[in-house]
Design a protein around this motif. Structure first.
Motif, PDB file in Angstrom:
ATOM      1  N   LEU A 173       0.827  -1.205   0.000  1.00 47.19           N
ATOM      2  CA  LEU A 173       0.000   0.000   0.000  1.00 47.19           C
ATOM      3  C   LEU A 173       0.862   1.256   0.000  1.00 47.19           C
ATOM      4  CD1 LEU A 173      -2.842  -1.040   2.461  1.00 47.19           C
ATOM      5  CD2 LEU A 173      -3.059  -0.640   0.011  1.00 47.19           C
ATOM      6  N   LYS A 174       1.987   1.152   0.708  1.00 48.36           N
ATOM      7  CA  LYS A 174       2.884   2.307   0.739  1.00 48.36           C
ATOM      8  C   LYS A 174       3.416   2.613  -0.660  1.00 48.36           C
ATOM      9  CE  LYS A 174       6.506   4.595   3.271  1.00 48.36           C
ATOM     10  NZ  LYS A 174       7.193   5.005   2.037  1.00 48.36           N
ATOM     11  N   LYS A 175       3.633   1.562  -1.425  1.00 47.54           N
ATOM     12  CA  LYS A 175       4.106   1.755  -2.802  1.00 47.54           C
ATOM     13  C   LYS A 175       3.136   2.622  -3.608  1.00 47.54           C
ATOM     14  CE  LYS A 175       6.673  -2.520  -3.378  1.00 47.54           C
ATOM     15  NZ  LYS A 175       6.522  -3.896  -3.882  1.00 47.54           N
ATOM     16  N   ILE A 176       1.838   2.382  -3.430  1.00 46.69           N
ATOM     17  CA  ILE A 176       0.848   3.200  -4.152  1.00 46.69           C
ATOM     18  C   ILE A 176       0.903   4.637  -3.667  1.00 46.69           C
ATOM     19  CG2 ILE A 176      -1.592   3.522  -4.755  1.00 46.69           C
ATOM     20  CD1 ILE A 176      -2.110   0.672  -4.340  1.00 46.69           C
ATOM     21  N   LYS A 177       0.973   4.784  -2.343  1.00 48.17           N
ATOM     22  CA  LYS A 177       1.034   6.147  -1.788  1.00 48.17           C
ATOM     23  C   LYS A 177       2.248   6.883  -2.334  1.00 48.17           C
ATOM     24  CE  LYS A 177      -1.360   7.699   2.057  1.00 48.17           C
ATOM     25  NZ  LYS A 177      -1.461   8.106   3.457  1.00 48.17           N
ATOM     26  N   ASP A 178       3.391   6.200  -2.361  1.00 44.65           N
ATOM     27  CA  ASP A 178       4.617   6.822  -2.874  1.00 44.65           C
ATOM     28  C   ASP A 178       4.475   7.159  -4.354  1.00 44.65           C
ATOM     29  OD1 ASP A 178       5.685   6.587  -0.404  1.00 44.65           O
ATOM     30  OD2 ASP A 178       6.922   4.840  -0.838  1.00 44.65           O
ATOM     31  N   LEU A 179       3.844   6.247  -5.070  1.00 42.04           N
ATOM     32  CA  LEU A 179       3.659   6.438  -6.512  1.00 42.04           C
ATOM     33  C   LEU A 179       2.875   7.722  -6.789  1.00 42.04           C
ATOM     34  CD1 LEU A 179       3.967   4.857  -9.281  1.00 42.04           C
ATOM     35  CD2 LEU A 179       1.639   4.077  -8.918  1.00 42.04           C
ATOM     36  N   LEU A 180       1.864   7.963  -5.950  1.00 46.28           N
ATOM     37  CA  LEU A 180       0.996   9.122  -6.180  1.00 46.28           C
ATOM     38  C   LEU A 180       1.430  10.344  -5.360  1.00 46.28           C
ATOM     39  CD1 LEU A 180      -2.457   7.284  -6.263  1.00 46.28           C
ATOM     40  CD2 LEU A 180      -1.108   8.041  -8.214  1.00 46.28           C
ATOM     41  N   ASP A 181       2.644  10.299  -4.847  1.00 48.02           N
ATOM     42  CA  ASP A 181       3.148  11.384  -4.003  1.00 48.02           C
ATOM     43  C   ASP A 181       3.645  12.550  -4.873  1.00 48.02           C
ATOM     44  OD1 ASP A 181       4.302  13.035  -2.185  1.00 48.02           O
ATOM     45  OD2 ASP A 181       5.973  11.711  -1.705  1.00 48.02           O
ATOM     46  N   TYR A 182       2.936  13.675  -4.752  1.00 49.87           N
ATOM     47  CA  TYR A 182       3.224  14.827  -5.593  1.00 49.87           C
ATOM     48  C   TYR A 182       4.585  15.451  -5.323  1.00 49.87           C
ATOM     49  CZ  TYR A 182      -1.592  14.250  -6.682  1.00 49.87           C
ATOM     50  OH  TYR A 182      -2.752  13.709  -7.109  1.00 49.87           O
ATOM     51  N   SER A 183       5.032  15.358  -4.073  1.00 44.12           N
ATOM     52  CA  SER A 183       6.237  16.115  -3.704  1.00 44.12           C
ATOM     53  C   SER A 183       7.487  15.605  -4.417  1.00 44.12           C
ATOM     54  CB  SER A 183       6.434  16.103  -2.192  1.00 44.12           C
ATOM     55  OG  SER A 183       6.651  14.789  -1.757  1.00 44.12           O
ATOM     56  N   SER A 184       7.468  14.346  -4.870  1.00 52.58           N
ATOM     57  CA  SER A 184       8.664  13.835  -5.549  1.00 52.58           C
ATOM     58  C   SER A 184       8.869  14.485  -6.907  1.00 52.58           C
ATOM     59  CB  SER A 184       8.598  12.317  -5.702  1.00 52.58           C
ATOM     60  OG  SER A 184       7.295  11.848  -5.609  1.00 52.58           O
ATOM     61  N   TYR A 185       7.838  15.179  -7.389  1.00 53.00           N
ATOM     62  CA  TYR A 185       7.953  15.779  -8.709  1.00 53.00           C
ATOM     63  C   TYR A 185       8.290  17.264  -8.657  1.00 53.00           C
ATOM     64  CZ  TYR A 185       6.222  11.332 -10.067  1.00 53.00           C
ATOM     65  OH  TYR A 185       6.109   9.989 -10.232  1.00 53.00           O
ATOM     66  N   GLY A 186       8.774  17.724  -7.508  1.00 55.29           N
ATOM     67  CA  GLY A 186       9.150  19.131  -7.411  1.00 55.29           C
ATOM     68  C   GLY A 186       7.947  20.034  -7.451  1.00 55.29           C
ATOM     69  N   GLY A 187       8.077  21.155  -8.126  1.00 55.52           N
ATOM     70  CA  GLY A 187       6.985  22.124  -8.144  1.00 55.52           C
ATOM     71  C   GLY A 187       6.365  22.260  -9.518  1.00 55.52           C
ATOM     72  N   ALA A 188       5.519  23.264  -9.637  1.00 57.78           N
ATOM     73  CA  ALA A 188       4.856  23.524 -10.913  1.00 57.78           C
ATOM     74  C   ALA A 188       5.536  24.710 -11.579  1.00 57.78           C
ATOM     75  CB  ALA A 188       3.380  23.822 -10.672  1.00 57.78           C
ATOM     76  N   PRO A 189       6.034  24.537 -12.806  1.00 55.73           N
ATOM     77  CA  PRO A 189       6.682  25.667 -13.480  1.00 55.73           C
ATOM     78  C   PRO A 189       5.641  26.664 -13.998  1.00 55.73           C
ATOM     79  CG  PRO A 189       6.594  23.790 -14.956  1.00 55.73           C
ATOM     80  CD  PRO A 189       6.058  23.319 -13.628  1.00 55.73           C
ATOM     81  N   PHE A 190       5.994  27.942 -13.923  1.00 53.91           N
ATOM     82  CA  PHE A 190       5.150  29.002 -14.487  1.00 53.91           C
ATOM     83  C   PHE A 190       5.792  29.369 -15.813  1.00 53.91           C
ATOM     84  CE2 PHE A 190       3.536  33.598 -14.063  1.00 53.91           C
ATOM     85  CZ  PHE A 190       2.258  33.253 -14.495  1.00 53.91           C
ATOM     86  N   LEU A 191       5.220  28.869 -16.898  1.00 54.32           N
ATOM     87  CA  LEU A 191       5.842  28.999 -18.215  1.00 54.32           C
ATOM     88  C   LEU A 191       5.321  30.200 -18.988  1.00 54.32           C
ATOM     89  CD1 LEU A 191       5.611  25.225 -19.250  1.00 54.32           C
ATOM     90  CD2 LEU A 191       7.598  26.410 -18.277  1.00 54.32           C
TER      91      LEU A 191
END
Lengths: 329, 329
Positions: free
Chosen positions: A269-287
């Protein structure tokens, strides 16, 4: 390459921003500027081991909060950690700003201080949604522009395509239009005209309309929509996943048998939580503004800040801003 | 009270529609008309035990499919099971039509055959989303109107409020506006003006803006939005829940240990699945036309059809159509 971090922005600042900066310096050897109250930042820095030549503090006396009206705050709080950092990007003293502070203020500052790239109708904020297939899908715009026209959506597609290629290293990103059906000719007036417009852009791998029920399945790399729709999609996905996990937790602890079952499945279950963890993808770029602007999540921890720095490095190395200028002409 | 079921509409028709009709007759003692090919329907009916005086067949020779252009199909296939059923509602030979056939065709037929109630700017289709707290939230509109104005959203609020009170038995439904922030003044042009408009309706318990991340938590009973947004929300929720369950299933069967764990939690997990099962809530009412129109899910089984009949009965008993007429004046 220089990256400036709004040291006082975010729910966990300055602990998270300072620790994140130290982690990034140690891991990537990059030069970082932290804006904020010097004494506070120095006290935080003392807690960590890092190459002192790599982190510079620029003292500021004000902080913009989430409660303030964005445009007003940007104009009035000229000595805030965010405005000073934005000005450094404007003046090319830094290449990218990272802030976990007020989204509205950062976007306003992006437009009013860093300024729009000539030819871009509207800059867009672009969030990365993790998919169940292990990748991400970029969603543009996710809230910078609540009322859009065809030209805006066209620009979002061009900019996000460049970002996906150069920062996420996707070779030929599949670009889709968020719609309520997959057939050509579906949707509201805006989406119908945007369909034809995006289809006509050279070098874009446009796969047509996509129903948002597919969003987490990794069927495309980029989803284009206006900022109102994008924000709705983002929050609906986050909310649905969160609500379902909440309910799962509830039923898992409801009987002794299910508790044991849950324990046996814990690591999976932790694997799913980690998979969907937004923080690993850094932030949102303002392009679409003339410099790197990255919005980190308000609740970013030090790891999320570190990941945003990694993203900022890729943004510089990939010449994303220059590439957008070249392609928009 | 008479309910007409489009006997040939839906992925599982006529098995599901016929069996659903029999189940409903047995459980509710209601009179049902089935439209469709007489021989086919009679052969299906033979498989079930039911009070034969309660089900009447009206023979039709055509069927509208999902691939056909809705308006064209409605105009051309005048002897289709759907059009004939719609005409019975128009001519007051039946009070409500239930169809699991083409959504587009049913909505077009609702407008062109049953006709709009005078004073209603646009009819809306209203889906019920199950929440994790065990209730439902009604979402209006979910696709009938992809481009809306303020008046449309106002009408949706009035009609859905009546429906929630009279069919779902919610005493004082909490009505919210789907938005990208909770503060007053948030959102795009449409939502900003709709906020003021809905706020001014007497007798509506308007609780203001709602972020869609809350949608499954049961914080309100009715969410108002244009049909494009509503359809996006509906599909994003369905898709997120589906994707997450898919991933859960995958990890649950990935190791022997997790398999055993999953087995021990099986009944608890089934509870969540049942909780979020759309078919138990019948179909989506098409509100604002001068007769009862209920769209059952395309993949409806007999139980879903039976539940749609229950809903149709409540729609009649609650005088929803008359009540809308009274309130819109």
């Amino acid at each position: 390459m220089k990256i400036v971090i709004d040291g006082m922005g975010g729910d966990n600042a300055p602990q998270s921003t300072v620790e994140g900066a130290c982690l990034a310096v140690n891991e990537y050897g990059v030069d970082i500027i932290l804006t904020g109250d010097e004494t506070t930042l120095k006290n935080e820095l003392k807690k960590h081991k890092y190459d002192e030549s790599k982190i510079k503090i620029v003292h500021t006396t004000e902080v913009i909060t989430n409660d303030e009206k964005p445009v007003y705050a940007i104009r009035r709080k000229t000595d805030s950690s965010m405005v000073v950092a934005l000005k450094m990007v404007k003046n090319k003293e830094a290449d990218v700003i990272i802030s976990a502070g007020s989204t509205g203020a950062l976007l306003s500052g992006g437009v009013f201080i860093v300024k729009r790239i000539k030819g871009i109708s509207r800059p867009c904020i672009c969030a990365a949604l993790p998919t169940i297939s292990g990748g991400v899908v970029m969603l543009s715009d996710t809230g910078a522009n609540v009322d859009c026209n065809t030209q805006n959506l066209r620009d979002f597609a061009i900019m996000t395509d460049i970002y996906a290629k150069r920062v996420i290293n996707i070779e030929n990103p599949k670009v889709a239009l968020a719609n309520i059906g997959t057939e050509d000719g579906k949707g509201n007036d805006l989406v119908k005209s945007a369909f034809e417009e995006i289809k006509s852009i050279k070098g874009i791998n446009f796969i047509g309309n996509m129903e948002t029920r597919e969003i987490l399945n990794g069927v495309c790399d980029i989803v284009i929509c206006d900022g109102f729709i994008g924000n709705i999609i983002l929050k609906t996905v986050e909310g649905s996943v969160f609500s379902l996990f909440k309910k799962l937790k509830e039923v898992m602890t409801s009987t002794t048998k299910s508790k044991i079952g849950a324990l046996m499945m814990k690591s999976e279950l932790k694997k799913i939580k980690d998979l969907l963890d937004y923080s690993s993808y850094g932030g949102a770029p303002f392009l679409g503004v003339d410099g790197g602007v990255i919005k980190a999540h308000g609740s970013s921890d030090s790891r999320a800040i570190k990941n945003a720095v990694k993203q900022a490095i890729k943004l510089c190395e990939g010449n994303v801003v220059e590439e957008i200028k070249k392609n928009i002409k």
